[in-house]
Scaffold this active site. Structure first.
Site, short mmCIF file in Angstrom:
data_model
loop_
_atom_site.label_atom_id
_atom_site.label_comp_id
_atom_site.label_asym_id
_atom_site.label_seq_id
_atom_site.Cartn_x
_atom_site.Cartn_y
_atom_site.Cartn_z
CG HIS A 120 9.44 -2.50 -4.81
ND1 HIS A 120 9.98 -2.98 -3.64
CD2 HIS A 120 8.18 -2.06 -4.48
CE1 HIS A 120 9.11 -2.86 -2.66
NE2 HIS A 120 8.03 -2.29 -3.14
CG HIS A 185 0.27 0.69 1.89
ND1 HIS A 185 0.59 2.00 1.57
CD2 HIS A 185 1.47 0.02 1.84
CE1 HIS A 185 1.88 2.11 1.35
NE2 HIS A 185 2.45 0.93 1.52
#
Length: 309
Positions: A120, A185
């Site tokens: 992804h 993140h």
């Protein structure tokens, strides 16, 4: 010779395909709505090929052998992780080989793949910008998982060389450059020196049975969704995007990996894709969309495409 017609920098997230929002007001909704706007802009630009720079998340590269950069030149197969697209992707092979030759002439010995698995980290952004149109692709995978990481300075230099290689390519077409990487993140460590047990075995030996490894991991990732306490650093993301808007990466590369990770988390190493892409195009980033989505485990930034004709 090729013409670079634009640049798109955008985040990816497992939750964009696993649990997409049904309404723009939901977490991630603003990001995906703006991704649709970018796809429309890309359609207007009508690229003949797309160079996508992004990471792998232990679906193709493991710590049995971990290359800093891998270029796909003939075949790319979407792994299909987290409900992303699986199966063959169209490859702009002539452009890929020209990039390989140009980078080699400039001192970059990239690992080469005739059959590259992409997850992804490449596929999501390719699908978002192409809007489902099968635009031929050149995938460039960058190690952002754990040390030894290519330095940020090296990534900028690679980007500059990549831009020159595209422009001097024998492929006579219009080329869009896409950078796929999360902004700030915080993720669990993937460093074999810091993890042990099954986790350590998976990041080193996962290639032996990657589908079993993925089947065991994906439920854990799904369980992370919807956590409002997941960290993002919106202030740092804003600073980073403003640096690229000024086409000034030097303050970013000067941070070094430790300071970068302190401010943007281990997942923040994915900004290497943005550094490469912006350096390749050599133009300031124009960005209009940012959504700090802790529930998605990543800040979402989109760099708008721009024409440089």
């Amino acid at each position: 010779m090729s013409e670079i017609i634009g640049f798109v920098g955008m985040s990816h997230s497992p939750f964009a395909t696993m649990t997409p929002p049904t309404d723009p007001s939901q977490p991630g909704g603003a990001f995906l709505a703006d991704a649709d706007r970018v796809a429309a802009a890309v359609a207007d630009l009508a690229p003949d090929a797309v160079v996508v720079i992004g990471p792998d998340h232990f679906h193709a590269n493991f710590y049995d052998v971990m290359p800093p950069f891998v270029l796909g030149v003939e075949e790319a197969i979407g792994f299909g992780d987290f409900d992303s697209r699986s199966g063959p992707l169209p490859i702009a092979s002539q452009l890929a080989w020209s990039i390989r030759d140009g980078l080699a002439a400039d001192g970059f010995d990239l690992s080469l793949s005739y059959s590259l698995t992409v997850d992804h980290g490449i596929v999501q952004s390719y699908e978002m910008v192409s809007g489902g149109t099968p635009i031929p692709l050149v995938p460039l995978v960058v190690n952002t998982a754990a040390p030894p990481l290519p330095s940020m300075e090296r990534c900028v230099r690679l980007g500059e060389a990549l831009g020159e290689a595209i422009r001097s390519s024998a492929f006579a077409g219009r080329v869009l450059v896409v950078a796929s990487g999360g902004l700030s993140h915080w993720l669990p460590s993937n460093d074999p020196r810091e993890v042990d047990g099954e986790r350590r075995a998976a990041v080193i030996h996962g290639r032996k049975d990657v589908h079993a490894f993925t089947a065991a991991r994906e439920p854990r990732v799904r369980a992370m969704g919807g956590n409002p306490d997941a960290r993002v650093n919106a202030e740092w993301d804003d600073w980073f995007l403003k640096q690229l808007s000024a086409a000034d990466s030097a303050p970013i590369t000067a941070l070094g990996d430790a300071v970068l990770e302190d401010n943007a988390g281990s997942g923040g190493h994915e900004i290497r894709a943005w550094l490469i892409g912006q350096a390749a195009v050599g133009q300031p980033l124009r960005w209009t969309s940012y959504e700090p989505v802790p529930e998605w485990i990543t800040g979402m930034g989109i760099g708008t495409s721009f024409e440089v004709r």
